[in-house]
Scaffold this motif. Structure first.
Motif, PDB file in Angstrom:
ATOM      1  N   GLU A  28      10.025  39.015 -17.320  1.00  0.00           N
ATOM      2  CA  GLU A  28       9.237  39.817 -18.726  1.00  0.00           C
ATOM      3  C   GLU A  28       8.802  38.931 -19.640  1.00  0.00           C
ATOM      4  O   GLU A  28       7.572  38.983 -19.397  1.00  0.00           O
ATOM      5  CB  GLU A  28      10.181  40.355 -19.428  1.00  0.00           C
ATOM      6  CG  GLU A  28       9.053  41.718 -19.701  1.00  0.00           C
ATOM      7  CD  GLU A  28      10.103  43.135 -20.587  1.00  0.00           C
ATOM      8  OE1 GLU A  28       9.257  44.159 -21.558  1.00  0.00           O
ATOM      9  OE2 GLU A  28      11.674  42.692 -20.411  1.00  0.00           O
ATOM     10  N   ALA A  66       6.160  36.820 -17.535  1.00  0.00           N
ATOM     11  CA  ALA A  66       4.795  37.704 -17.280  1.00  0.00           C
ATOM     12  C   ALA A  66       3.566  37.935 -15.785  1.00  0.00           C
ATOM     13  O   ALA A  66       2.700  36.351 -16.494  1.00  0.00           O
ATOM     14  CB  ALA A  66       4.472  39.298 -17.322  1.00  0.00           C
ATOM     15  N   SER A  91       4.627  43.641 -14.874  1.00  0.00           N
ATOM     16  CA  SER A  91       3.674  44.248 -15.415  1.00  0.00           C
ATOM     17  C   SER A  91       3.435  43.414 -16.818  1.00  0.00           C
ATOM     18  O   SER A  91       4.394  43.336 -17.469  1.00  0.00           O
ATOM     19  CB  SER A  91       3.469  45.423 -15.242  1.00  0.00           C
ATOM     20  OG  SER A  91       3.735  45.591 -16.427  1.00  0.00           O
ATOM     21  N   LYS A  92       2.315  42.855 -16.852  1.00  0.00           N
ATOM     22  CA  LYS A  92       2.538  41.896 -18.372  1.00  0.00           C
ATOM     23  C   LYS A  92       1.878  42.993 -19.342  1.00  0.00           C
ATOM     24  O   LYS A  92       0.969  43.716 -18.828  1.00  0.00           O
ATOM     25  CB  LYS A  92       0.702  41.238 -18.451  1.00  0.00           C
ATOM     26  CG  LYS A  92       0.999  40.060 -19.227  1.00  0.00           C
ATOM     27  CD  LYS A  92      -0.275  39.078 -19.073  1.00  0.00           C
ATOM     28  CE  LYS A  92      -0.264  37.830 -20.510  1.00  0.00           C
ATOM     29  NZ  LYS A  92      -0.971  37.057 -20.441  1.00  0.00           N
ATOM     30  N   SER A  93       2.979  43.026 -20.458  1.00  0.00           N
ATOM     31  CA  SER A  93       2.264  43.939 -21.451  1.00  0.00           C
ATOM     32  C   SER A  93       2.658  42.989 -22.732  1.00  0.00           C
ATOM     33  O   SER A  93       2.809  42.471 -22.517  1.00  0.00           O
ATOM     34  CB  SER A  93       3.307  45.672 -21.542  1.00  0.00           C
ATOM     35  OG  SER A  93       4.767  44.294 -22.015  1.00  0.00           O
ATOM     36  N   SER A  94       2.166  44.273 -23.688  1.00  0.00           N
ATOM     37  CA  SER A  94       2.140  44.004 -25.408  1.00  0.00           C
ATOM     38  C   SER A  94       3.589  43.376 -25.694  1.00  0.00           C
ATOM     39  O   SER A  94       3.513  42.722 -26.742  1.00  0.00           O
ATOM     40  CB  SER A  94       1.465  43.919 -25.865  1.00  0.00           C
ATOM     41  OG  SER A  94       1.353  45.582 -26.230  1.00  0.00           O
ATOM     42  N   THR A  95       4.832  43.612 -25.025  1.00  0.00           N
ATOM     43  CA  THR A  95       5.888  43.841 -25.921  1.00  0.00           C
ATOM     44  C   THR A  95       6.794  43.426 -24.735  1.00  0.00           C
ATOM     45  O   THR A  95       6.350  43.204 -23.471  1.00  0.00           O
ATOM     46  CB  THR A  95       5.944  44.947 -26.370  1.00  0.00           C
ATOM     47  OG1 THR A  95       5.825  45.925 -25.179  1.00  0.00           O
ATOM     48  CG2 THR A  95       5.137  45.456 -27.862  1.00  0.00           C
ATOM     49  N   LEU A 113      11.693  46.893 -28.943  1.00  0.00           N
ATOM     50  CA  LEU A 113      10.799  46.230 -28.070  1.00  0.00           C
ATOM     51  C   LEU A 113       9.865  44.681 -29.463  1.00  0.00           C
ATOM     52  O   LEU A 113       9.463  45.477 -31.267  1.00  0.00           O
ATOM     53  CB  LEU A 113       9.319  47.023 -28.412  1.00  0.00           C
ATOM     54  CG  LEU A 113       9.994  47.973 -27.188  1.00  0.00           C
ATOM     55  CD1 LEU A 113       8.610  48.964 -26.973  1.00  0.00           C
ATOM     56  CD2 LEU A 113       9.870  47.172 -25.624  1.00  0.00           C
ATOM     57  N   ASN A 138       6.947  41.484 -30.357  1.00  0.00           N
ATOM     58  CA  ASN A 138       5.643  41.571 -29.522  1.00  0.00           C
ATOM     59  C   ASN A 138       5.912  40.515 -28.604  1.00  0.00           C
ATOM     60  O   ASN A 138       6.584  38.978 -29.247  1.00  0.00           O
ATOM     61  CB  ASN A 138       5.287  41.442 -31.158  1.00  0.00           C
ATOM     62  CG  ASN A 138       3.556  40.528 -30.400  1.00  0.00           C
ATOM     63  OD1 ASN A 138       3.278  39.742 -30.382  1.00  0.00           O
ATOM     64  ND2 ASN A 138       2.400  41.889 -30.131  1.00  0.00           N
ATOM     65  N   ARG A 139       5.038  40.351 -27.420  1.00  0.00           N
ATOM     66  CA  ARG A 139       5.226  39.406 -26.488  1.00  0.00           C
ATOM     67  C   ARG A 139       4.560  37.869 -27.286  1.00  0.00           C
ATOM     68  O   ARG A 139       5.095  36.890 -27.042  1.00  0.00           O
ATOM     69  CB  ARG A 139       5.099  39.899 -25.639  1.00  0.00           C
ATOM     70  CG  ARG A 139       5.413  39.084 -23.488  1.00  0.00           C
ATOM     71  CD  ARG A 139       4.047  39.320 -22.848  1.00  0.00           C
ATOM     72  NE  ARG A 139       4.653  38.745 -21.522  1.00  0.00           N
ATOM     73  CZ  ARG A 139       3.497  37.771 -21.228  1.00  0.00           C
ATOM     74  NH1 ARG A 139       2.673  38.016 -21.943  1.00  0.00           N
ATOM     75  NH2 ARG A 139       3.621  36.995 -20.977  1.00  0.00           N
TER      76      ARG A 139
END
Length: 237
Positions: A199, A202, A208-212, A223, A225-226
């Motif tokens: 994750e 990603a 899928s690439k997400s912000s968290t 969660l 912050n990525r």
């Protein structure tokens, strides 16, 4: 004493007797023989350890109790018997970290064991930066057949920067593919939270690439912050 998530605790005979009594009182009779096995002595090998886990009850129970989980090695109705419990320091005889297990041996009878054996030779494993958890770890500690042909290999990475983590993750996945095994890697952050490498990185994975990203600790799941996680890892040299 502070114990980390995934750490294995060897419980005394008196502690296991207590846990067995409590488990017999709360589980149906059809499971009693499994419970007796779970908390029994195990000859030359250590008994089944309790795995340190997260618990929402810990605040209510107090700091002197440690949340652990016990897992039986046999399949039961498509799964394995798991017992959630609490132990106190006086009942703990020893602790075993996932990182120490990288120095141990396992019979190479399936893909997960073969992949572990190859990754255990990585320099980072000998330096204590890679750890093993899950069925492979349980088999190493107990000598019981926790792994099978469908077993994954579950690993931890700690104390490394972002690029190293990403490189190792790719290498681990490649080793897994070589033996037909899924490799699940958790990156342990400086604050104690663990996040899945698939994750976090990603783009290399099916996530899928997400912000968290989902972070897990002994206290909670939240969660994160990525980008903040990646930045903190990039700053680690």
């Amino acid at each position: 004493m502070h114990y980390e998530r995934h750490e294995m605790l060897v419980i005394s005979a008196a502690g296991r007797e207590r846990l067995l009594r409590e488990s017999l009182a709360t589980h149906p009779a059809t499971l009693h023989s499994f419970l007796a096995d779970l908390f029994a002595e195990n000859g030359e090998k250590k008994t089944v350890p309790g795995i340190v886990r997260r618990s929402e009850e810990i605040e209510e129970r107090g700091e002197d109790e440690i949340a652990v989980g016990f897992v039986h090695w046999q399949s039961l109705n498509g799964g394995r018997l798991k017992v959630a419990a609490f132990v106190v320091e006086e009942e703990i005889e020893a602790s075993i970290t996932p990182y120490a297990l990288m120095k141990e041996k396992i019979a190479k009878r399936n893909g997960a064991a073969k992949a572990f054996t190859e990754i255990a030779e990585f320099p980072a494993a000998r330096e204590g930066k890679i750890g093993v958890v899950g069925s492979v770890a349980m088999e190493i500690v107990t000598g019981r057949p926790y792994t099978n042909a469908a077993s994954d290999l579950d690993l931890l990475i700690r104390n490394v920067c972002c690029e190293e983590s990403k490189t190792w993750y790719r290498q681990f996945v490649a080793v897994g593919e070589k033996y037909g095994v899924a490799v699940d890697v958790e990156v342990v952050l400086a604050d104690g939270y663990g996040v899945k490498a698939a994750e976090l990185f990603a783009g290399f994975s099916n996530f899928s690439k997400s912000s968290t990203v989902l972070g897990k600790s002994l206290r909670n799941v939240k969660l994160l912050n990525r980008q903040a996680v990646l930045d903190a890892m990039l700053a680690r040299k």
